[in-house]
Design an enzyme around this catalytic site. Structure first.
Site, PDB file in Angstrom:
ATOM      1  N   ASN A 114       0.867  -1.078  -0.163  1.00 36.04           N
ATOM      2  CA  ASN A 114      -0.082  -0.106   0.114  1.00 36.04           C
ATOM      3  C   ASN A 114       0.781   1.305  -0.017  1.00 36.04           C
ATOM      4  OD1 ASN A 114      -1.878   2.179   0.400  1.00 36.04           O
ATOM      5  ND2 ASN A 114      -2.250   1.298   2.701  1.00 36.04           N
ATOM      6  N   TRP A 115       1.222   1.745  -1.372  1.00 35.73           N
ATOM      7  CA  TRP A 115       1.835   2.947  -1.315  1.00 35.73           C
ATOM      8  C   TRP A 115       1.418   4.091  -0.758  1.00 35.73           C
ATOM      9  CZ3 TRP A 115       4.629   2.619  -7.008  1.00 35.73           C
ATOM     10  CH2 TRP A 115       5.179   1.635  -7.279  1.00 35.73           C
ATOM     11  N   LYS A 116      -0.017   4.308  -0.422  1.00 37.44           N
ATOM     12  CA  LYS A 116      -0.554   5.544   0.122  1.00 37.44           C
ATOM     13  C   LYS A 116      -0.424   6.655  -0.843  1.00 37.44           C
ATOM     14  CE  LYS A 116      -0.155   3.445   4.654  1.00 37.44           C
ATOM     15  NZ  LYS A 116      -0.216   3.503   6.072  1.00 37.44           N
ATOM     16  N   HIS A 118      -9.596   1.752   4.816  1.00 39.95           N
ATOM     17  CA  HIS A 118      -8.567   1.632   5.455  1.00 39.95           C
ATOM     18  C   HIS A 118      -8.663   2.715   6.698  1.00 39.95           C
ATOM     19  CE1 HIS A 118      -4.233   2.695   6.327  1.00 39.95           C
ATOM     20  NE2 HIS A 118      -3.925   1.738   5.730  1.00 39.95           N
ATOM     21  N   GLU A 155      -6.984   4.922   7.751  1.00 39.49           N
ATOM     22  CA  GLU A 155      -6.642   6.504   7.333  1.00 39.49           C
ATOM     23  C   GLU A 155      -7.704   7.178   6.829  1.00 39.49           C
ATOM     24  OE1 GLU A 155      -2.905   5.643   5.468  1.00 39.49           O
ATOM     25  OE2 GLU A 155      -2.010   5.310   7.322  1.00 39.49           O
ATOM     26  N   GLU A 202      -5.742  -4.567  10.555  1.00 41.58           N
ATOM     27  CA  GLU A 202      -4.511  -3.551  10.843  1.00 41.58           C
ATOM     28  C   GLU A 202      -4.967  -2.741  12.081  1.00 41.58           C
ATOM     29  OE1 GLU A 202      -2.630  -2.619   6.961  1.00 41.58           O
ATOM     30  OE2 GLU A 202      -4.180  -1.178   7.091  1.00 41.58           O
ATOM     31  N   GLY A 260       2.441   2.488  10.726  1.00 44.81           N
ATOM     32  CA  GLY A 260       3.401   3.562  10.632  1.00 44.81           C
ATOM     33  C   GLY A 260       4.168   3.724  12.015  1.00 44.81           C
ATOM     34  N   SER A 317       3.143  -2.046  10.429  1.00 54.36           N
ATOM     35  CA  SER A 317       4.550  -2.039  10.635  1.00 54.36           C
ATOM     36  C   SER A 317       5.149  -3.434  10.241  1.00 54.36           C
ATOM     37  CB  SER A 317       4.887  -1.813  12.071  1.00 54.36           C
ATOM     38  OG  SER A 317       4.412  -0.391  12.473  1.00 54.36           O
ATOM     39  N   GLY A 325       2.563  -1.028   4.483  1.00 58.27           N
ATOM     40  CA  GLY A 325       2.679   0.334   3.949  1.00 58.27           C
ATOM     41  C   GLY A 325       4.344   0.824   3.853  1.00 58.27           C
ATOM     42  N   GLY A 326       4.957   1.486   4.801  1.00 57.49           N
ATOM     43  CA  GLY A 326       6.143   2.040   4.270  1.00 57.49           C
ATOM     44  C   GLY A 326       7.211   1.016   3.769  1.00 57.49           C
TER      45      GLY A 326
HETATM   46  P1  PGA Z   1       2.648   0.255   7.621  1.00 55.43           P
HETATM   47  O1  PGA Z   1       1.151   0.716   7.096  1.00 55.43           O
HETATM   48  O2  PGA Z   1       3.186  -0.988   7.039  1.00 55.43           O
HETATM   49  O3  PGA Z   1       3.471   1.564   7.212  1.00 55.43           O
HETATM   50  O4  PGA Z   1       2.319   0.213   9.103  1.00 55.43           O
HETATM   51  C1  PGA Z   1       0.391  -0.398   6.941  1.00 55.43           C
HETATM   52  C2  PGA Z   1      -0.987   0.086   6.209  1.00 55.43           C
HETATM   53  O5  PGA Z   1      -1.357   1.244   6.508  1.00 55.43           O
HETATM   54  O6  PGA Z   1      -1.400  -0.563   5.352  1.00 55.43           O
END
Ligand code: PGA
Length: 248
Positions: free
Chosen positions: A8-10, A95, A97, A165, A171, A209, A230-231
């Site tokens: 997930n590149w966001k 998600h 976010e 999640e 993050g 994470s 994500g990251g």
């Molecule tokens: P993260 O994000 O790996 O940076 O914690 C995961 C996500 O929000 O899908």
């Protein structure tokens, strides 16, 4: 079931670095694909450009959100059909976010899942508790409510992915203990089984994470059918290391 490792590149990636990352992953995959399924979900602006870079590699493409309606006056939004048209096979929905920043409710997520299915996109429905909810011992209650509120009837044969999640793990570099992940994933599986006889075929991803170091501890946990990353998905080497851990 083969695991699914999804990136997930966001809201990260301009054309130059986004296509470079996709090219790097495609080259590695053609060289020696890992024993798992791979998916990347770049920002919408990059989908059409990245789709041909992935063609023939086996790496799937996904969107990060879609509108519940098929078409119409929704400034700034993207429909499931537009994602499909750009080359997507999956879409991340609900998600945390988006739930937080765009006030998305379970009812809205449920409509989006319907839109994705109508377009034959595979929805990845995200659920997870906040730190306060976990501290209050409400984790399973919260996730149970999110599942029942966000999922339409499960009887059909349409594929579905759930991503657990924990909001506090996204993050932050913090992850739940292994038995805590196992408990939630087993709970999600049992909740799904109430609605469909094919609950065993629904992939349940862990997200929050996940990185190149902890993937080998997280991915073998019972009922963990992959990861939503994500990251670490923004780094080709880190994402690849996670993918290799999925095949172990
Ligand atoms: P993260 O994000 O790996 O940076 O914690 C995961 C996500 O929000 O899908």
């Amino acid at each position: 079931m083969r695991k699914l490792i999804a990136g997930n590149w966001k809201m990260n990636g301009l054309r130059a670095d986004g296509t470079a990352l996709a090219r790097a992953l495609a080259a590695r995959h053609l060289d020696a694909g890992p024993d798992c399924e791979l998916l990347i979900c770049p920002p919408a602006t990059l989908l059409a450009e990245i789709a041909p870079l992935l063609a023939g590699t086996g790496i799937a493409l996904g969107g990060q959100d879609c509108h519940p309606d098929a078409v119409g006056a929704h400034t700034g939004d993207i429909s499931a059909a537009m994602l499909k048209d750009a080359g997507c096979a999956y879409v991340i929905l609900g998600h945390s976010e988006r739930r937080r920043e765009h006030h998305e409710t379970d009812a809205l997520v449920r409509r989006k899942v319907g839109a994705a299915r109508a377009t034959e996109l595979i929805p990845i429905v995200c659920v997870g508790e906040t730190a306060a909810e976990r501290d209050a011992g409400r984790t399973l209650a919260v996730i149970g409510a999110q599942l029942s509120g966000s999922l339409p009837a499960l009887a059909g044969a349409d594929p579905l992915v759930i991503a657990y999640e924990p909001v506090w793990a996204i993050g932050t570099g913090r992850t739940p203990k292994q038995h805590e992940i196992a408990d939630v994933h087993a709970f999600i599986r049992s909740e799904l089984a109430k609605g469909t006889p094919r609950a065993a075929t629904v992939r349940i991803l862990y997200g929050g994470s996940v990185n190149a170091k902890n993937a080998q501890d997280i991915l073998p946990i019972a009922n963990v059918d992959g990861a939503l990353v994500g990251g670490a998905s923004l780094d080709a080497q880190a994402f690849w290391t996670i993918a290799l851990a999925a095949g172990d």
